[in-house]
Design a protein around this motif. Structure first.
Motif, PDB file in Angstrom:
ATOM      1  N   VAL A  83       6.684   5.329  -1.419  1.00 41.43           N
ATOM      2  CA  VAL A  83       6.461   5.288   0.025  1.00 41.43           C
ATOM      3  C   VAL A  83       5.287   4.378   0.349  1.00 41.43           C
ATOM      4  O   VAL A  83       4.413   4.146  -0.481  1.00 41.43           O
ATOM      5  CB  VAL A  83       6.199   6.699   0.617  1.00 41.43           C
ATOM      6  N   LEU A  84       5.286   3.892   1.566  1.00 44.45           N
ATOM      7  CA  LEU A  84       4.183   3.099   2.087  1.00 44.45           C
ATOM      8  C   LEU A  84       3.455   3.981   3.093  1.00 44.45           C
ATOM      9  O   LEU A  84       4.037   4.409   4.087  1.00 44.45           O
ATOM     10  CB  LEU A  84       4.697   1.827   2.754  1.00 44.45           C
ATOM     11  N   VAL A  85       2.203   4.270   2.815  1.00 40.42           N
ATOM     12  CA  VAL A  85       1.415   5.182   3.640  1.00 40.42           C
ATOM     13  C   VAL A  85       0.468   4.371   4.507  1.00 40.42           C
ATOM     14  O   VAL A  85      -0.398   3.641   4.001  1.00 40.42           O
ATOM     15  CB  VAL A  85       0.616   6.166   2.753  1.00 40.42           C
ATOM     16  N   GLY A  86       0.660   4.474   5.821  1.00 41.69           N
ATOM     17  CA  GLY A  86      -0.232   3.827   6.769  1.00 41.69           C
ATOM     18  C   GLY A  86      -1.393   4.758   7.083  1.00 41.69           C
ATOM     19  O   GLY A  86      -1.198   5.938   7.350  1.00 41.69           O
ATOM     20  N   TYR A 142      -3.310   0.446   4.277  1.00 43.07           N
ATOM     21  CA  TYR A 142      -2.072   0.992   3.713  1.00 43.07           C
ATOM     22  C   TYR A 142      -2.257   1.256   2.236  1.00 43.07           C
ATOM     23  O   TYR A 142      -3.120   0.661   1.588  1.00 43.07           O
ATOM     24  CB  TYR A 142      -0.908   0.011   3.888  1.00 43.07           C
ATOM     25  N   MET A 143      -1.410   2.139   1.709  1.00 46.44           N
ATOM     26  CA  MET A 143      -1.320   2.383   0.270  1.00 46.44           C
ATOM     27  C   MET A 143       0.150   2.548  -0.067  1.00 46.44           C
ATOM     28  O   MET A 143       0.912   3.095   0.731  1.00 46.44           O
ATOM     29  CB  MET A 143      -2.049   3.670  -0.133  1.00 46.44           C
ATOM     30  N   PRO A 159      -5.124  14.206   8.075  1.00 50.00           N
ATOM     31  CA  PRO A 159      -5.413  13.525   9.356  1.00 50.00           C
ATOM     32  C   PRO A 159      -5.597  12.018   9.203  1.00 50.00           C
ATOM     33  O   PRO A 159      -5.394  11.274  10.168  1.00 50.00           O
ATOM     34  CB  PRO A 159      -6.697  14.201   9.827  1.00 50.00           C
ATOM     35  N   GLU A 160      -5.960  11.540   8.044  1.00 49.02           N
ATOM     36  CA  GLU A 160      -6.166  10.102   7.837  1.00 49.02           C
ATOM     37  C   GLU A 160      -4.848   9.328   7.735  1.00 49.02           C
ATOM     38  O   GLU A 160      -4.828   8.111   7.845  1.00 49.02           O
ATOM     39  CB  GLU A 160      -6.976   9.834   6.551  1.00 49.02           C
ATOM     40  N   VAL A 161      -3.758  10.040   7.493  1.00 50.38           N
ATOM     41  CA  VAL A 161      -2.447   9.392   7.346  1.00 50.38           C
ATOM     42  C   VAL A 161      -1.821   9.212   8.727  1.00 50.38           C
ATOM     43  O   VAL A 161      -1.601  10.181   9.448  1.00 50.38           O
ATOM     44  CB  VAL A 161      -1.531  10.221   6.413  1.00 50.38           C
ATOM     45  N   ALA A 162      -1.527   7.964   9.071  1.00 51.71           N
ATOM     46  CA  ALA A 162      -0.925   7.659  10.368  1.00 51.71           C
ATOM     47  C   ALA A 162       0.590   7.599  10.298  1.00 51.71           C
ATOM     48  O   ALA A 162       1.278   7.982  11.235  1.00 51.71           O
ATOM     49  CB  ALA A 162      -1.477   6.342  10.899  1.00 51.71           C
TER      50      ALA A 162
END
Length: 166
Positions: A83-86, A142-143, A159-162
């Motif tokens: 996955v790509l985490v924004g 992103y990660m 909360p840091e994950v958009a």
């Protein structure tokens, strides 16, 4: 006329007629089709944990409908997905800076440090240390991660994950 030489006995060879050639090819294809393992047209349903984690992410606004469907489909065949985490934008170094200052080296370094801090907070939470193949980007918030259903649930609650995307 197309023909192939075939040995009918140990020493002599003869030409196959087009009809014999076609018949041989059909037999070969039929044999291959019969020897192929039977496959189900329908994928197995994803695990309850995967479906629950995806529904949590959608409910919290981290997954859009397209990402939900794509991840659901991938969890049907895999235990872990990429996955790509924004992340929440680390824009605090830019606040109050003019355009020229925001493009300067010091501002870029401050932004990279802010992005690294957010990434470190996400990765340091309980249950996130087991993540495999984590790729952190230096210039964008992103990660890219490989997660299972439980890790996906934990990510979506941070909360840091958009956003979470494929």
């Amino acid at each position: 006329m197309v023909s192939i030489r075939a040995r009918s006995d140990g020493m002599r060879s003869r030409l196959l007629s087009p009809r014999e050639l076609l018949f041989s090819i059909c037999l070969l294809l039929a044999g291959l089709a019969l020897s192929a393992p039977a496959t189900s047209q329908e994928s197995p349903p994803p695990s309850d944990a995967a479906r629950s984690a995806l529904e949590d992410g959608r409910r919290l606004g981290k997954l859009d409908a397209a990402a939900f469907d794509q991840l659901l489909e991938r969890f049907r065949t895999r235990a872990r997905v990429r996955v790509l985490v924004g992340l929440q934008d680390a824009a605090e170094p830019y606040l109050g800076l003019s355009g020229a200052q925001a493009r300067g080296r010091a501002a870029r370094l401050a932004r990279q440090a802010a992005i690294a801090r957010v990434q470190a907070r996400v990765m340091s939470r309980p249950g996130m240390r087991a993540l495999r193949r984590a790729e952190r980007f230096r210039h964008v918030p992103y990660m890219a991660l490989e997660v299972d259903a439980e890790e996906l649930r934990r990510l979506s609650r941070q909360p840091e994950v958009a956003s979470i995307r494929i």
